[in-house]
Scaffold this motif. Sequence first.
Motif, PDB file in Angstrom:
ATOM      1  N   LYS A 141       0.808  -1.224   0.000  1.00 35.99           N
ATOM      2  CA  LYS A 141       0.000   0.000   0.000  1.00 35.99           C
ATOM      3  C   LYS A 141       0.844   1.278   0.000  1.00 35.99           C
ATOM      4  O   LYS A 141       0.362   2.330  -0.412  1.00 35.99           O
ATOM      5  N   LYS A 142       2.094   1.190   0.443  1.00 35.62           N
ATOM      6  CA  LYS A 142       2.952   2.368   0.475  1.00 35.62           C
ATOM      7  C   LYS A 142       3.869   2.470  -0.733  1.00 35.62           C
ATOM      8  O   LYS A 142       4.688   3.386  -0.819  1.00 35.62           O
ATOM      9  N   LEU A 143       3.724   1.545  -1.690  1.00 34.84           N
ATOM     10  CA  LEU A 143       4.617   1.506  -2.846  1.00 34.84           C
ATOM     11  C   LEU A 143       3.970   2.116  -4.077  1.00 34.84           C
ATOM     12  O   LEU A 143       2.748   2.034  -4.260  1.00 34.84           O
ATOM     13  N   ASN A 144       4.800   2.697  -4.951  1.00 37.76           N
ATOM     14  CA  ASN A 144       4.280   3.203  -6.216  1.00 37.76           C
ATOM     15  C   ASN A 144       4.267   2.088  -7.257  1.00 37.76           C
ATOM     16  O   ASN A 144       4.698   0.961  -6.993  1.00 37.76           O
ATOM     17  N   HIS A 145       3.787   2.414  -8.452  1.00 45.30           N
ATOM     18  CA  HIS A 145       3.609   1.396  -9.496  1.00 45.30           C
ATOM     19  C   HIS A 145       4.920   0.722  -9.853  1.00 45.30           C
ATOM     20  O   HIS A 145       4.998  -0.514  -9.963  1.00 45.30           O
ATOM     21  N   ASP A 146       5.979   1.526 -10.059  1.00 46.28           N
ATOM     22  CA  ASP A 146       7.269   0.953 -10.447  1.00 46.28           C
ATOM     23  C   ASP A 146       7.815   0.024  -9.372  1.00 46.28           C
ATOM     24  O   ASP A 146       8.402  -1.025  -9.668  1.00 46.28           O
ATOM     25  N   ASN A 350      28.610   4.151  -3.893  1.00 42.82           N
ATOM     26  CA  ASN A 350      29.499   5.212  -3.428  1.00 42.82           C
ATOM     27  C   ASN A 350      28.703   6.336  -2.783  1.00 42.82           C
ATOM     28  O   ASN A 350      29.156   6.968  -1.827  1.00 42.82           O
ATOM     29  N   GLN A 351      27.519   6.562  -3.333  1.00 39.85           N
ATOM     30  CA  GLN A 351      26.667   7.643  -2.834  1.00 39.85           C
ATOM     31  C   GLN A 351      25.235   7.137  -2.731  1.00 39.85           C
ATOM     32  O   GLN A 351      24.623   6.782  -3.739  1.00 39.85           O
ATOM     33  N   GLU A 352      24.711   7.091  -1.518  1.00 38.73           N
ATOM     34  CA  GLU A 352      23.342   6.614  -1.326  1.00 38.73           C
ATOM     35  C   GLU A 352      22.347   7.701  -1.740  1.00 38.73           C
ATOM     36  O   GLU A 352      22.448   8.851  -1.318  1.00 38.73           O
ATOM     37  N   TYR A 353      21.405   7.336  -2.581  1.00 37.01           N
ATOM     38  CA  TYR A 353      20.391   8.299  -3.035  1.00 37.01           C
ATOM     39  C   TYR A 353      19.145   7.488  -3.408  1.00 37.01           C
ATOM     40  O   TYR A 353      19.077   6.872  -4.465  1.00 37.01           O
ATOM     41  N   LEU A 354      18.165   7.482  -2.515  1.00 40.97           N
ATOM     42  CA  LEU A 354      16.988   6.637  -2.678  1.00 40.97           C
ATOM     43  C   LEU A 354      15.884   7.356  -3.443  1.00 40.97           C
ATOM     44  O   LEU A 354      15.733   8.585  -3.341  1.00 40.97           O
ATOM     45  N   LEU A 355      15.121   6.576  -4.177  1.00 39.49           N
ATOM     46  CA  LEU A 355      13.937   7.091  -4.853  1.00 39.49           C
ATOM     47  C   LEU A 355      12.815   7.233  -3.837  1.00 39.49           C
ATOM     48  O   LEU A 355      12.388   6.256  -3.224  1.00 39.49           O
ATOM     49  N   GLN A 356      12.353   8.463  -3.632  1.00 41.85           N
ATOM     50  CA  GLN A 356      11.276   8.706  -2.685  1.00 41.85           C
ATOM     51  C   GLN A 356       9.923   8.345  -3.294  1.00 41.85           C
ATOM     52  O   GLN A 356       9.739   8.380  -4.509  1.00 41.85           O
ATOM     53  N   HIS A 357       8.975   8.022  -2.414  1.00 42.68           N
ATOM     54  CA  HIS A 357       7.662   7.544  -2.863  1.00 42.68           C
ATOM     55  C   HIS A 357       6.957   8.556  -3.756  1.00 42.68           C
ATOM     56  O   HIS A 357       6.267   8.188  -4.707  1.00 42.68           O
ATOM     57  N   ASP A 358       7.127   9.832  -3.473  1.00 40.77           N
ATOM     58  CA  ASP A 358       6.389  10.874  -4.205  1.00 40.77           C
ATOM     59  C   ASP A 358       7.206  11.494  -5.339  1.00 40.77           C
ATOM     60  O   ASP A 358       6.812  12.503  -5.917  1.00 40.77           O
ATOM     61  N   THR A 359       8.347  10.897  -5.666  1.00 38.03           N
ATOM     62  CA  THR A 359       9.202  11.415  -6.738  1.00 38.03           C
ATOM     63  C   THR A 359       8.978  10.643  -8.031  1.00 38.03           C
ATOM     64  O   THR A 359       8.996   9.413  -8.029  1.00 38.03           O
ATOM     65  N   LYS A 360       8.767  11.360  -9.111  1.00 42.38           N
ATOM     66  CA  LYS A 360       8.604  10.710 -10.415  1.00 42.38           C
ATOM     67  C   LYS A 360       9.947  10.144 -10.860  1.00 42.38           C
ATOM     68  O   LYS A 360      10.999  10.739 -10.616  1.00 42.38           O
ATOM     69  N   ASP A 361       9.892   8.997 -11.534  1.00 45.52           N
ATOM     70  CA  ASP A 361      11.125   8.315 -11.919  1.00 45.52           C
ATOM     71  C   ASP A 361      11.981   9.166 -12.845  1.00 45.52           C
ATOM     72  O   ASP A 361      13.211   9.179 -12.728  1.00 45.52           O
ATOM     73  N   GLU A 362      11.350   9.912 -13.766  1.00 41.89           N
ATOM     74  CA  GLU A 362      12.133  10.724 -14.701  1.00 41.89           C
ATOM     75  C   GLU A 362      12.880  11.846 -13.971  1.00 41.89           C
ATOM     76  O   GLU A 362      14.015  12.179 -14.329  1.00 41.89           O
ATOM     77  N   ASN A 363      12.256  12.389 -12.918  1.00 40.40           N
ATOM     78  CA  ASN A 363      12.940  13.417 -12.129  1.00 40.40           C
ATOM     79  C   ASN A 363      14.093  12.822 -11.326  1.00 40.40           C
ATOM     80  O   ASN A 363      15.154  13.439 -11.179  1.00 40.40           O
ATOM     81  N   TYR A 364      13.860  11.630 -10.805  1.00 38.96           N
ATOM     82  CA  TYR A 364      14.910  10.920 -10.058  1.00 38.96           C
ATOM     83  C   TYR A 364      16.125  10.667 -10.950  1.00 38.96           C
ATOM     84  O   TYR A 364      17.273  10.908 -10.556  1.00 38.96           O
TER      85      TYR A 364
END
Length: 375
Positions: A141-146, A350-364
């Motif tokens: 329930k907390k996950l996006n489509h991707d 080398n650098q941790e950078y997670l995809l946030q739930h409300d961030t569009k993949d193209e912006n990420y």
Amino acid sequence: MLCGGHSVFAAEKNQSVLDFDDEINDNYAEVPVESIQQFVQIYSIVKDNYVDTKTDDVLFQQAIKGLVSGLDRYSRYLSAEDYKQLVQYTEGDLASVDFGLNYDQQSHQWMIQSLNAYADSAKQGLRNGNSIFKIDGQELKKLNHDQVMSLLNGSIGSTLSLQQSSTSQPISLVRNKKIETDIQAHVVHNQVLVIKVKVFQQDTANEIKRLIEEYSSNRIKTVLLDLRNNPGGLLSAAVETADLFLNQGVIVSTKSRSEGDQQFQALPSSEFQNLKIGILINGRSASAAEVFTAALKEHGRAWVVGEKSYGKGVVQKLFPLPNGAALQMTVSHYYTPKGQMIEGVGIQPNQEYLLQHDTKDENYLEHVAEIILNH
């Protein structure tokens, strides 16, 4: 899985490699008499006292499954039917289950759709419109489509655990629906070529080479290899792809009690040596994808961004049995160029950078490309 030369292993692609009909009589291990006596005692207790009657065949099958599945999270006993299906599936590498999931806005749940009444999942009691609570222990329930799709997808013939509600028992499903795995490429920030590699296949290295050469007229400064949700594929393809960007040194080594130890070296080359490389991984980047990432990271050839990878560093092999069944069993471990084990550990970026739930993949991807470009 042993071939020869640079294409020596198939990391995820299960193939028959040992003819048991010829060798099984010469390969019995010596079993302690005390262990056999204890097994017979337990077997008799179960057969005589369990609440439901179980045939000898069912009990022995269960004992065999327990023996193999208790080794690690990948090894398993395949019935004749399971083995037959797995051999059929190995023509592809990346797969999903035989239904889709759609998010229902009213109930705020992920629901099964496009499930054929005669599909394998339907035979296990699943129906269109059923809600799904968890996949592989992760609540949806907390996950996006991707993110949900990445849980459904994996190496072909692998299994996932699905739970319909918080109180229901999980069921195991086989990923048996092949997914098209064309390599995708596009340019961001006008100078970063993003190449999405869904799985390492036989022609992956040649295709990446072709794309870099095709886009070279755009004066690209950096190549970002997106390996998120890449479950692995052919180790040989990962080695060949790493060899595009390395001109010396160990790419990966394998250690095995039965197969012997092997080491794979980069071949001397000046191609793409001045091209800046970035790699994007997540928690579902596994196996051959981890081998590739570790090789470029430890040789200082790529800047790795994202989150820690899955941690699958094993070579598996199929041992066919005379009755049509087979054992799918781990025979080797992968090690990084610095001798670090991948299994159960994964590769740290080398650098941790997670995809946030409300961030569009193209912006990420834009942000990751900027990180690589400016590193």
